[in-house]
Motif scaffolding. Structure first.
Motif, PDB file in Angstrom:
ATOM      1  N   ALA A   1     -55.777  81.700 -24.814  1.00 52.66           N
ATOM      2  CA  ALA A   1     -55.643  83.033 -24.561  1.00 52.66           C
ATOM      3  C   ALA A   1     -54.128  83.737 -24.507  1.00 52.66           C
ATOM      4  CB  ALA A   1     -56.130  83.081 -22.845  1.00 52.66           C
TER       5      ALA A   1
ATOM      6  N   GLU B   1     -53.432  86.887 -27.071  1.00 48.22           N
ATOM      7  CA  GLU B   1     -52.656  88.131 -26.617  1.00 48.22           C
ATOM      8  C   GLU B   1     -51.333  88.351 -27.457  1.00 48.22           C
ATOM      9  OE1 GLU B   1     -53.602  90.428 -24.667  1.00 48.22           O
ATOM     10  OE2 GLU B   1     -55.667  89.313 -24.461  1.00 48.22           O
TER      11      GLU B   1
ATOM     12  N   ARG C   1     -53.725  85.646 -19.881  1.00 47.83           N
ATOM     13  CA  ARG C   1     -53.523  87.039 -20.366  1.00 47.83           C
ATOM     14  C   ARG C   1     -52.580  88.072 -19.466  1.00 47.83           C
ATOM     15  NH1 ARG C   1     -57.057  87.276 -24.550  1.00 47.83           N
ATOM     16  NH2 ARG C   1     -58.998  85.470 -24.517  1.00 47.83           N
TER      17      ARG C   1
ATOM     18  N   ASN D   1     -49.290  89.432 -21.112  1.00 42.39           N
ATOM     19  CA  ASN D   1     -48.966  90.759 -21.189  1.00 42.39           C
ATOM     20  C   ASN D   1     -47.757  91.179 -20.030  1.00 42.39           C
ATOM     21  OD1 ASN D   1     -50.817  91.680 -23.142  1.00 42.39           O
ATOM     22  ND2 ASN D   1     -52.593  91.209 -21.721  1.00 42.39           N
TER      23      ASN D   1
END
Length: 389
Positions: free
Chosen positions: A329, A333, A378, A382
């Motif tokens: 993941a 990203e 994620r 982020n």
């Protein structure tokens, strides 16, 4: 006649799969197709292959797809759907003999499990499925007596080398890597490389995400993880070797130290065709390998310092658990951030490393725990990316 459905039919693997089907119309029939958002390409595929069910993953594109399909005035009924529910509907169709999964990223996991529970053979071109949930997926495949046939050129090569062999005789497998566009450069030079540089793969024509993964060598790391589950191997029996010409697609060394290698031109239609036709070999329309042209095959060890993503993958595999979900993941990203010019090349490996270090892993996770680890990674990544912009 085998009935095929394709998840990701408008991408690189999907379109090449349809090329193979086009060349063997007497052997394959298309039942379902799905795309992420490419409505016009999907419409052309509908006109040519007459699928009975079609999914557009991007819900915002559904009305456009429906409007254009309605104007086609088809002489048969076609079911239109969208989103993950749509992918699952295709995957769960009892008509399927083979489901080829070539969607990009984590979204391939749930439909693959759905098809396995239906008893459908999986032609696997979505490596994230086994990276994030390898044990779970392989356990389900054994439970339902389902074959998972790899489509990645490297895993197809290993699969082919093992036909007729006893897996207990494997000493090690050797996954070959082209080295990507930055092979041979030092770390300082690589740090200055842009998205445009990274997307210029020397050998293969692929989608953007996998091309960036090839530039970081994370693609090879993901393949190491996938190989562990596909072939039920100890991590110590998996080796990576850089082979810039991409002619030897991978090798198996047996306990008597003899080695089998599978060779071919750098063309994905070969492994796609093998997966669809297995256990038969189908005649190919592609050019064969000209040894006079490829008369200098070279090999070298990977540079873990210049390409730390490969080491991160080995480390995550050694720990297993939800570290593998986080690795995948986080990588997805940061790659998308790099493609959108939000971060630099080495931010990719640095942020993945930080995510792994910050994660409290769960051993032998169930599906919900895998999905939660994915969401956590994620969010974490982020948040890190937002601080760099």
């Amino acid at each position: 006649m085998k009935i095929i459905s394709i998840l990701g039919s408008t991408g690189s693997i999907g379109t090449q799969t349809l090329d193979v089907i086009r060349n063997h119309k007497d052997k394959f029939d298309v039942f379902g197709l799905s795309a992420n958002s490419s409505v016009d390409i999907l419409i052309n595929q509908i006109l040519e292959f007459n699928p009975k069910i079609v999914c557009i993953y991007d819900e915002a594109k559904y009305s456009d797809l429906k409007s254009k399909v309605d104007k086609l005035d088809l002489d048969y009924n076609i079911e239109l759907c969208y989103g993950l529910d749509g992918l699952n509907k295709i995957a769960d169709a009892k008509q399927n003999d083979i489901l080829l999964t070539s969607v990009v990223g984590m979204i391939g996991l749930i439909p693959t499990l759905t098809a396995i529970k239906r008893g459908t053979t999986i032609a696997l071109a979505n490596k994230e499925t086994l990276v994030t949930a390898g044990k779970l997926v392989m356990d389900e495949a054994k439970k339902h007596n389902v074959s998972i046939i790899p489509v990645d050129s490297e895993h197809s090569a290993i699969f082919q080398c093992l036909v007729g062999e006893n897996t207990s005789d494997i000493n090690k497998i050797i996954l070959t890597a082209s080295g990507g566009p930055f092979r041979g450069l030092d770390k300082e030079a690589i740090s200055q490389m842009t998205k445009s540089n990274a997307l210029k793969h020397p050998n293969w024509s692929m989608g953007q995400k996998i091309t960036i993964d090839s530039a970081t060598l994370m693609n090879k790391g993901l393949e190491v993880i996938e190989a562990k589950w596909l072939f039920d191997l100890d991590i110590k029996k998996i080796e990576v070797l850089v082979h810039p010409q991409s002619i030897i697609h991978s090798m198996v060394e047996f306990k008597d130290k003899s080695i089998k290698a599978q060779l071919g031109t750098p063309n994905m239609k070969g492994p796609i065709q093998y997966a669809l036709g297995y256990p038969q070999r189908l005649e190919s329309q592609e050019d064969g390998l000209d040894f006079a042209k490829y008369n200098n095959l070279t090999f070298e060890k990977p540079d873990y310092e210049c390409f730390p993503c490969l080491k991160l993958a080995f480390d995550a595999l050694e720990k297993e658990g939800t570290y593998l979900s986080v690795l995948n993941a986080a990588n997805e990203e940061v790659v998308y951030a790099f493609l959108n010019d939000k971060i630099k090349f080495y931010d990719i490996s640095n942020i993945i490393s930080e995510a792994l270090s910050s994660h409290d892993s769960i051993n032998n996770p169930d599906l919900n725990q895998i999905l939660e680890a994915d969401k956590w990674a994620r969010r974490y990544v982020n948040n890190k990316i937002s601080k760099l912009i």
